[in-house]
Design a protein around this motif. Structure first.
Motif, short mmCIF file in Angstrom:
data_model
loop_
_atom_site.label_atom_id
_atom_site.label_comp_id
_atom_site.label_asym_id
_atom_site.label_seq_id
_atom_site.Cartn_x
_atom_site.Cartn_y
_atom_site.Cartn_z
N VAL A 131 -15.54 -10.68 -35.65
CA VAL A 131 -14.92 -9.39 -35.33
C VAL A 131 -15.85 -8.26 -35.73
O VAL A 131 -16.32 -8.21 -36.87
CB VAL A 131 -13.56 -9.23 -36.03
N THR A 132 -16.11 -7.36 -34.78
CA THR A 132 -16.86 -6.13 -35.05
C THR A 132 -15.89 -4.96 -34.96
O THR A 132 -15.28 -4.74 -33.92
CB THR A 132 -18.01 -5.94 -34.05
N LEU A 133 -15.75 -4.24 -36.06
CA LEU A 133 -14.81 -3.12 -36.11
C LEU A 133 -15.53 -1.80 -35.84
O LEU A 133 -16.64 -1.58 -36.32
CB LEU A 133 -14.13 -3.06 -37.48
N HIS A 134 -14.85 -0.93 -35.11
CA HIS A 134 -15.37 0.40 -34.80
C HIS A 134 -14.30 1.41 -35.19
O HIS A 134 -13.24 1.48 -34.55
CB HIS A 134 -15.68 0.53 -33.31
N ASN A 135 -14.57 2.19 -36.23
CA ASN A 135 -13.62 3.22 -36.65
C ASN A 135 -13.83 4.46 -35.79
O ASN A 135 -14.36 5.47 -36.24
CB ASN A 135 -13.82 3.54 -38.13
N ALA A 136 -13.41 4.37 -34.54
CA ALA A 136 -13.68 5.42 -33.56
C ALA A 136 -12.67 5.35 -32.43
O ALA A 136 -12.08 4.30 -32.16
CB ALA A 136 -15.10 5.28 -33.00
N ALA A 137 -12.50 6.49 -31.77
CA ALA A 137 -11.74 6.54 -30.53
C ALA A 137 -12.66 6.17 -29.37
O ALA A 137 -13.88 6.28 -29.47
CB ALA A 137 -11.17 7.95 -30.31
N VAL A 138 -12.07 5.72 -28.27
CA VAL A 138 -12.85 5.46 -27.07
C VAL A 138 -12.48 6.48 -26.00
O VAL A 138 -11.34 6.93 -25.91
CB VAL A 138 -12.64 4.03 -26.53
N GLY A 139 -13.48 6.85 -25.23
CA GLY A 139 -13.29 7.81 -24.15
C GLY A 139 -14.34 7.60 -23.09
O GLY A 139 -14.85 6.49 -22.92
N THR A 140 -14.70 8.66 -22.40
CA THR A 140 -15.73 8.57 -21.37
C THR A 140 -17.03 9.23 -21.79
O THR A 140 -18.00 9.24 -21.04
CB THR A 140 -15.24 9.20 -20.05
N THR A 141 -17.05 9.79 -23.00
CA THR A 141 -18.26 10.41 -23.55
C THR A 141 -18.40 9.99 -25.01
O THR A 141 -17.51 9.35 -25.57
CB THR A 141 -18.20 11.95 -23.47
N THR A 142 -19.52 10.35 -25.61
CA THR A 142 -19.78 10.04 -27.01
C THR A 142 -19.91 11.34 -27.80
O THR A 142 -20.50 12.31 -27.31
CB THR A 142 -21.06 9.21 -27.16
#
Length: 234
Positions: A96-107
């Motif tokens: 499992v790779t965790l990403h403490n982030a929201a996802v969207g269409t930009t960074t």
């Protein structure tokens, strides 16, 4: 006589509202049962070489069953409270790779808004945290909002596909932010690099977005079978 009629009308209105609430609850329960069965079917077919994404992982209720298959799971969760619980739930899984982030269409970074009752019930309310303005029962004041990292999900999908080939499964439950992403995925052909994409859409929560959701649903249904893109996840 008029008072009796008014009383009867009020009682009928109350009963109709109760019936509507029960009907919606039954429909939601049916969708939840279907989603649970679908997840079990998905897990039964995943292999350790597969790559899957859980967007809006919250405390890990979907991430953990996916991880138990041996597939490599990328889990995205922006809310720090939920992310801490997610980290605890998955600490024994090396896949499992965790990403403490929201996802969207930009960074970049984005404002994460929490439910009005977040501090009374953080576990229950954390599922409602959103980066989209205008949601029901969301506190958009600065006292109840935080800045979080934002990752471009279309870019993540392209990068993973370039490295691993077809992505086995993508789940999205991101409180309205799925609309922009799904529109881009449809326009750019990204559904074709994923074996199955499921998403919970939130048109009932975001009244101003309902027309766009309606158009999206029609376009997705025309282009892809529900066995490839399912927008009735819960």
């Amino acid at each position: 006589m008029t008072d009796n009629k008014d009383t009867q009308a009020a009682e009928i209105d109350r009963l109709m509202q109760s019936l509507d609430k029960l009907t919606r609850r039954q429909a939601r329960n049916q969708r939840a049962a279907h989603a649970k069965g679908l997840l079990q079917g998905i897990c039964s077919m995943l292999r350790p070489t597969d790559v899957v994404l859980d967007c809006g992982a919250n405390v890990g209720e979907v991430t953990v069953p996916l991880a138990q298959t041996g597939a490599h799971v990328h889990a995205f969760e922006p809310d720090p409270f939920a992310f801490a619980k997610l980290s605890d739930a998955t600490r024994d899984f090396a896949n499992v790779t965790l990403h403490n982030a929201a996802v969207g269409t930009t960074t970049g970074t984005i404002n994460l808004m929490r439910a009005e009752n977040f501090y009374d019930n953080p576990r229950g309310a954390s599922v409602k945290s959103t980066v989209i303005s205008g949601g029901r029962k969301i506190d958009e004041t600065t006292d109840n909002s935080i800045q979080v990292p934002l990752i471009s999900l279309p870019d993540v999908l392209r990068d993973l596909h370039a490295t691993h080939g077809q992505i086995a499964f993508v789940k999205m439950d991101i409180e309205g932010a799925e609309l922009d992403i799904l529109e881009v995925m449809l326009a750019d052909g990204l559904f074709d690099i994923v074996r199955l994409t499921v998403a919970e859409t939130h048109e009932n929560k975001f009244k101003a977005l309902r027309d766009r959701f309606k158009v999206l649903r029609a376009a997705v249904a025309k282009a892809h079978p529900p066995t490839q893109v399912n927008l009735d996840w819960i």
